[in-house]
Design a protein around this motif. Structure first.
Motif, mmCIF file in Angstrom:
data_model
loop_
_atom_site.group_PDB
_atom_site.id
_atom_site.type_symbol
_atom_site.label_atom_id
_atom_site.label_comp_id
_atom_site.label_asym_id
_atom_site.label_seq_id
_atom_site.Cartn_x
_atom_site.Cartn_y
_atom_site.Cartn_z
ATOM 1 N N LEU A 30 0.825 -1.207 0.000
ATOM 2 C CA LEU A 30 0.000 0.000 0.000
ATOM 3 C C LEU A 30 0.860 1.258 0.000
ATOM 4 O O LEU A 30 0.630 2.181 -0.790
ATOM 5 C CB LEU A 30 -0.943 -0.021 1.199
ATOM 6 N N LEU A 31 1.886 1.292 0.862
ATOM 7 C CA LEU A 31 2.780 2.459 0.911
ATOM 8 C C LEU A 31 3.487 2.658 -0.434
ATOM 9 O O LEU A 31 3.586 3.784 -0.927
ATOM 10 C CB LEU A 31 3.812 2.302 2.025
ATOM 11 N N GLY A 32 3.984 1.565 -1.005
ATOM 12 C CA GLY A 32 4.670 1.664 -2.296
ATOM 13 C C GLY A 32 3.750 2.136 -3.403
ATOM 14 O O GLY A 32 4.115 2.981 -4.215
ATOM 15 N N ALA A 33 2.531 1.613 -3.437
ATOM 16 C CA ALA A 33 1.579 2.000 -4.480
ATOM 17 C C ALA A 33 1.113 3.443 -4.305
ATOM 18 O O ALA A 33 1.006 4.197 -5.283
ATOM 19 C CB ALA A 33 0.385 1.049 -4.472
ATOM 20 N N LEU A 34 0.846 3.844 -3.060
ATOM 21 C CA LEU A 34 0.372 5.212 -2.819
ATOM 22 C C LEU A 34 1.421 6.256 -3.195
ATOM 23 O O LEU A 34 1.079 7.398 -3.493
ATOM 24 C CB LEU A 34 -0.050 5.380 -1.362
ATOM 25 N N GLY A 35 2.683 5.865 -3.198
ATOM 26 C CA GLY A 35 3.738 6.780 -3.623
ATOM 27 C C GLY A 35 3.626 7.177 -5.083
ATOM 28 O O GLY A 35 4.267 8.126 -5.528
ATOM 29 N N PHE A 36 2.800 6.448 -5.835
ATOM 30 C CA PHE A 36 2.588 6.755 -7.253
ATOM 31 C C PHE A 36 1.231 7.407 -7.510
ATOM 32 O O PHE A 36 0.834 7.578 -8.663
ATOM 33 C CB PHE A 36 2.695 5.477 -8.099
ATOM 34 N N VAL A 64 9.667 10.610 -1.387
ATOM 35 C CA VAL A 64 9.669 9.362 -2.152
ATOM 36 C C VAL A 64 10.247 9.599 -3.547
ATOM 37 O O VAL A 64 10.243 10.720 -4.055
ATOM 38 C CB VAL A 64 8.254 8.751 -2.286
ATOM 39 N N SER A 65 10.743 8.528 -4.107
ATOM 40 C CA SER A 65 11.177 8.494 -5.499
ATOM 41 C C SER A 65 10.641 7.191 -6.078
ATOM 42 O O SER A 65 10.103 6.352 -5.351
ATOM 43 C CB SER A 65 12.707 8.524 -5.593
ATOM 44 N N VAL A 66 10.793 7.002 -7.365
ATOM 45 C CA VAL A 66 10.337 5.758 -7.985
ATOM 46 C C VAL A 66 11.067 4.573 -7.350
ATOM 47 O O VAL A 66 10.445 3.573 -6.976
ATOM 48 C CB VAL A 66 10.557 5.802 -9.516
ATOM 49 N N VAL A 67 12.381 4.679 -7.185
ATOM 50 C CA VAL A 67 13.155 3.590 -6.588
ATOM 51 C C VAL A 67 12.709 3.324 -5.150
ATOM 52 O O VAL A 67 12.552 2.168 -4.741
ATOM 53 C CB VAL A 67 14.668 3.892 -6.659
ATOM 54 N N HIS A 68 12.480 4.370 -4.396
ATOM 55 C CA HIS A 68 12.030 4.232 -3.008
ATOM 56 C C HIS A 68 10.694 3.485 -2.960
ATOM 57 O O HIS A 68 10.516 2.554 -2.159
ATOM 58 C CB HIS A 68 11.899 5.622 -2.395
ATOM 59 N N ASN A 69 9.757 3.870 -3.816
ATOM 60 C CA ASN A 69 8.470 3.186 -3.875
ATOM 61 C C ASN A 69 8.626 1.729 -4.277
ATOM 62 O O ASN A 69 7.956 0.844 -3.737
ATOM 63 C CB ASN A 69 7.525 3.889 -4.852
ATOM 64 N N LEU A 70 9.529 1.472 -5.226
ATOM 65 C CA LEU A 70 9.753 0.102 -5.678
ATOM 66 C C LEU A 70 10.329 -0.777 -4.573
ATOM 67 O O LEU A 70 10.009 -1.964 -4.493
ATOM 68 C CB LEU A 70 10.658 0.082 -6.912
ATOM 69 N N VAL A 71 11.167 -0.218 -3.705
ATOM 70 C CA VAL A 71 11.693 -0.984 -2.569
ATOM 71 C C VAL A 71 10.534 -1.475 -1.709
ATOM 72 O O VAL A 71 10.469 -2.650 -1.335
ATOM 73 C CB VAL A 71 12.696 -0.141 -1.741
ATOM 74 N N HIS A 72 9.591 -0.575 -1.403
ATOM 75 C CA HIS A 72 8.433 -0.973 -0.600
ATOM 76 C C HIS A 72 7.591 -2.027 -1.322
ATOM 77 O O HIS A 72 7.144 -2.999 -0.707
ATOM 78 C CB HIS A 72 7.564 0.241 -0.262
ATOM 79 N N LEU A 73 7.384 -1.858 -2.613
ATOM 80 C CA LEU A 73 6.591 -2.816 -3.382
ATOM 81 C C LEU A 73 7.251 -4.192 -3.436
ATOM 82 O O LEU A 73 6.586 -5.219 -3.241
ATOM 83 C CB LEU A 73 6.341 -2.287 -4.794
#
Length: 150
Positions: A30-36, A64-73
């Motif tokens: 959820l955190l990773g997806a919400l970053g987008f 957040v950045s794309v890479v940061h969100n991807l780490v969570h995902l």
């Protein structure tokens, strides 16, 4: 007496450690997806792939950045896969907890304006990583210790 791993919640039939790991995995997804998601992530137009130049803020607080969100995902997907078994759930909690504690140390060590801040972390991120890491590591280790005692 039953083994702690054998205790089940009649509501879903899964061991408590599996439910905890699954719940945290869903939270990370959820955190990773919400970053987008524009709106949930303020200054969405300033989202960058990586680096300190990313001005996007999840909930207006967490950089957040794309890479940061991807780490969570990625960690969330790994958690869902590993939570299929008790040993996998423990491994996820301990492993992901260690990753988040490493990210906390990274956030403390890196100059937030320097290119070395590739994940785009700010102080709020560091606190979140500390809390997530400590909680996940503790839960994973406590689940392991209980299973060994009984």
């Amino acid at each position: 007496m039953a083994h702690s791993r054998a205790r089940r919640n009649p509501a879903d039939g899964r061991a408590p450690v599996r439910r905890v790991a699954s719940g945290l995995a869903v939270l990370l997804l959820l955190l990773g997806a919400l970053g987008f998601v524009p709106g949930v992530t303020s200054h969405f137009a300033d989202l960058r792939v990586a680096g300190p130049g990313s001005g996007a803020r999840l909930f207006g607080v967490f950089q957040v950045s794309v890479v940061h969100n991807l780490v969570h995902l990625v960690l969330g997907v790994a958690g869902l896969v590993l939570a299929r078994t008790v040993s996998g759930a423990r491994a996820f909690l301990v492993g992901a907890g260690a990753v988040y504690l490493a990210l906390w140390l990274y956030g403390l060590a890196v100059d937030r304006r320097d290119a070395a801040n590739a994940l785009a972390v700010n102080r709020a991120d560091s606190w979140l990583h500390l809390l997530l890491g400590a909680a996940m590591l503790a839960l994973g280790l406590l689940a392991s210790r209980r299973g060994e005692r009984r």
